[in-house]
Design an enzyme around this catalytic site. Sequence first.
Site, PDB file in Angstrom:
ATOM      1  N   HIS A 129      12.412 -14.626   7.505  1.00 24.26           N
ATOM      2  CA  HIS A 129      13.299 -15.554   8.217  1.00 24.26           C
ATOM      3  C   HIS A 129      13.633 -15.121   9.641  1.00 24.26           C
ATOM      4  O   HIS A 129      14.795 -15.183  10.071  1.00 24.26           O
ATOM      5  CB  HIS A 129      14.590 -15.754   7.417  1.00 24.26           C
ATOM      6  N   HIS A 203      18.179 -23.957   6.187  1.00 22.68           N
ATOM      7  CA  HIS A 203      18.406 -23.211   4.948  1.00 22.68           C
ATOM      8  C   HIS A 203      19.705 -23.609   4.250  1.00 22.68           C
ATOM      9  O   HIS A 203      20.420 -22.747   3.732  1.00 22.68           O
ATOM     10  CB  HIS A 203      18.383 -21.709   5.250  1.00 22.68           C
ATOM     11  N   GLU A 340      13.437 -25.929   1.577  1.00 22.09           N
ATOM     12  CA  GLU A 340      13.140 -25.591   2.967  1.00 22.09           C
ATOM     13  C   GLU A 340      11.763 -26.126   3.317  1.00 22.09           C
ATOM     14  O   GLU A 340      10.752 -25.614   2.845  1.00 22.09           O
ATOM     15  CB  GLU A 340      13.167 -24.064   3.134  1.00 22.09           C
TER      16      GLU A 340
HETATM   17  C1  GLA Z   1      14.474 -17.897   1.063  1.00 22.27           C
HETATM   18  C2  GLA Z   1      13.580 -16.888   0.458  1.00 22.27           C
HETATM   19  C3  GLA Z   1      14.283 -16.244  -0.669  1.00 22.27           C
HETATM   20  C4  GLA Z   1      15.567 -15.630  -0.224  1.00 22.27           C
HETATM   21  C5  GLA Z   1      16.426 -16.678   0.384  1.00 22.27           C
HETATM   22  C6  GLA Z   1      17.700 -16.091   0.918  1.00 22.27           C
HETATM   23  O1  GLA Z   1      14.578 -19.020   0.298  1.00 22.27           O
HETATM   24  O2  GLA Z   1      12.357 -17.409   0.047  1.00 22.27           O
HETATM   25  O3  GLA Z   1      13.476 -15.261  -1.236  1.00 22.27           O
HETATM   26  O4  GLA Z   1      15.327 -14.655   0.735  1.00 22.27           O
HETATM   27  O5  GLA Z   1      15.733 -17.329   1.405  1.00 22.27           O
HETATM   28  O6  GLA Z   1      18.348 -15.263   0.019  1.00 22.27           O
END
Ligand code: GLA
Length: 378
Positions: A129, A203, A340
């Site tokens: 991210h 997110h 997402e």
């Molecule tokens: C995304 C990732 C997950 C986790 C979340 C935040 O969805 O794919 O593995 O890191 O963000 O906790």
Amino acid sequence: MRRFLILLPFLVMSCTSPQPDPEPGVRSRTFGTLPDGREATIYQIESPTGMVMEVTNYGGIITRLTAPNRDGIYEDVVLGYDNFGAYLEETPYFGAIIGRYGNRIADGEFELDGETYSLAKNNGENHLHGGIQGFDKVLWEAEPFSVENEHGLILRYESPDGEEGYPGNLSVTVTYTLTADNRVIFSYQATTDKATPVNLTQHSYFNLAGPSSESILDHELMLAADHFTPVDEGLIPTGEIRPVEGTPFDFTEPTPIGARIDQDDEQIVNGLGYDHNWVLSGLSSDMRLAARVHEPTSGRIMEVMTEEPGIQFYSGNFLDGTLTGKYGAVYEHRSGFCLETQHFPDSPNQPAFPSTILRPGETYQTRTVYAFSTDADS
Ligand code: GLA
């Protein structure tokens, strides 16, 4: 003149009478102060039909989003905090814009035009991210706008060359629009002065039952995807594009999220539940339906439309009851889910996946819509 004198008492009355409800539109207030002294603002965006979305320019975080249930009751359907300090302290990306690269890049490394780039490693050995200070943790420039029945916020950020290890100065604009027909439209744009991977997403964590600690396992989910990208134990795609048929990853028909989440399946084990990228049908870049979620007690429905080739469905597996959010809600295991929209994880290292490389002279442009309705509407 006579006409004015007749109108005068009404004009005086309307000035002195109590303030009517504020017009739909955008209002702002201070949210908090960053350690460096800059101020974060909250923008409250109201639609003419009653939905309210609150967004802070810190991380572009959606802190509140109300949607009607089948009886017309509006409740907050996103997870998050009611105070700025909590966002600074610890957040699993609640409601934030994710960039420069949403999801993981293996070993925090990729090669581009013969050069190897090393990124911040913030998820074990991997990059997640956007790194340690991704777009979710920076202050965006914000400009509210209103066009007829639509109100929203334009967010801009200049990501400098080398930030978190990425090449090139990237100019990013993300626009949030709340429409009168209960849609939230996300429009992403970026340009660069040096080739770089870009994969922006949002997110938000949802619980369509309203603000609570209840699990999301009874929500019924449909994903318009015949394939998904299996992952290793570090949640890095193996490169395979696997059919969902006959697996717990088949959501082509609406199915409760919890129906198969504890099955003894290698991919469920690797994801600790669902934390995977689904390959949306046709790999087309047209806006099309990607997901539909129905919450049976409230009747709320959320549809996701996107121009992206993939969608990460994350079932809140890392929520473990240690975070307390708005309304005193303790965020228990799987009490929120994320959808997402994105290009596939680790694409810069996977030549067979659709490219995420943006070059100078090109414009990165993509849209996603979250549309809210209820089962009483149909
Ligand atoms: C995304 C990732 C997950 C986790 C979340 C935040 O969805 O794919 O593995 O890191 O963000 O906790």
